[in-house]
Design a protein around this motif. Sequence first.
Motif, mmCIF file in Angstrom:
data_model
loop_
_atom_site.group_PDB
_atom_site.id
_atom_site.type_symbol
_atom_site.label_atom_id
_atom_site.label_comp_id
_atom_site.label_asym_id
_atom_site.label_seq_id
_atom_site.Cartn_x
_atom_site.Cartn_y
_atom_site.Cartn_z
ATOM 1 N N ARG A 251 29.556 53.489 80.884
ATOM 2 C CA ARG A 251 28.109 53.835 79.650
ATOM 3 C C ARG A 251 27.374 52.332 79.011
ATOM 4 O O ARG A 251 26.131 52.710 78.929
ATOM 5 C CB ARG A 251 28.907 54.251 78.981
ATOM 6 N N LYS A 252 27.829 51.204 79.009
ATOM 7 C CA LYS A 252 27.968 50.269 78.455
ATOM 8 C C LYS A 252 26.952 49.251 79.357
ATOM 9 O O LYS A 252 26.200 48.647 78.641
ATOM 10 C CB LYS A 252 28.284 49.768 77.829
ATOM 11 N N LEU A 253 26.689 49.244 80.331
ATOM 12 C CA LEU A 253 26.807 48.532 82.032
ATOM 13 C C LEU A 253 25.180 48.670 81.636
ATOM 14 O O LEU A 253 24.661 49.774 82.130
ATOM 15 C CB LEU A 253 27.822 48.892 83.080
ATOM 16 N N VAL A 254 24.960 46.978 82.332
ATOM 17 C CA VAL A 254 23.569 47.004 82.012
ATOM 18 C C VAL A 254 23.554 46.102 83.280
ATOM 19 O O VAL A 254 23.809 44.912 83.287
ATOM 20 C CB VAL A 254 22.400 46.279 80.489
ATOM 21 N N VAL A 255 22.902 45.821 84.436
ATOM 22 C CA VAL A 255 22.244 45.955 85.358
ATOM 23 C C VAL A 255 21.294 44.925 85.530
ATOM 24 O O VAL A 255 20.263 46.301 85.733
ATOM 25 C CB VAL A 255 22.763 46.500 86.991
#
Length: 258
Positions: A251-255
Amino acid sequence: MYATLFVLGLRRWSAYRTAALGAAFTNCVFGLIRSAVMIAVVDTAGGALAGYDVATTATYVWLGQALVGPVQLFTWTELAQRIRSGDIAVDLARPVDPMLAYLAADLGRAAYSLLPRCVPPLLMGALITGLTLPHTAGPYVLGALSVAVASALSFACRWLVNLSAFWLLDLRGPMTLYLVLSGVLCGLVVPVRWFPHWLAVVAACTPFPSLLQAPIDVLTGKGGFATVLTQALWLVALLGLGWGVFALGARKLVVQGG
């Protein structure tokens, strides 16, 4: 689908046959060292220690060396590397649960490891010190199930450690801590039954004895269905926790990137 992933995991690791034989040789060498030290400890204790005599101690050592590969007690950072590189986005886009997909492939790895990693240490132990094993089929059937559950449980533990990569830049600290704790509390250094009472209580509050001590107990007739049930309960709990933590991290992952 998961059966296919299992087979692919088996095929992937079967490509490294020389590495598997080299690891088996290393296990045999360490088995010779560990058996000599632990047999000396039992002899010093008067020939028996916490229910282990010389023969059962040697058997414990060689079974432990045989299971190190399939259970995979050491490091695994593939998931953490994919999180750091952003490749985890590909896993999230696939129509399959990432944790179950990795679990199926890891069980394939464990299945392949049974022959090249288990047989040489057991043959070495039979020739050098002898092995004290049950003469009925029951412990082996239940022991096979126990080893399978231990392999899956080891994956669940390593999966949780790797998930810290969602929040940490460097996994070396958590992985080193995990290797130290699991190596001691699972019974790899000495049997859990040799622990002082306070340490045995601490170990019982963790899943680590279910990784090595439990399958060895089942295979040697010291443990039964209750032992495997304890392993299964730990497996369900840690897989559930792993699924929840992965969902939280995703949910917090930013790629970033194209």
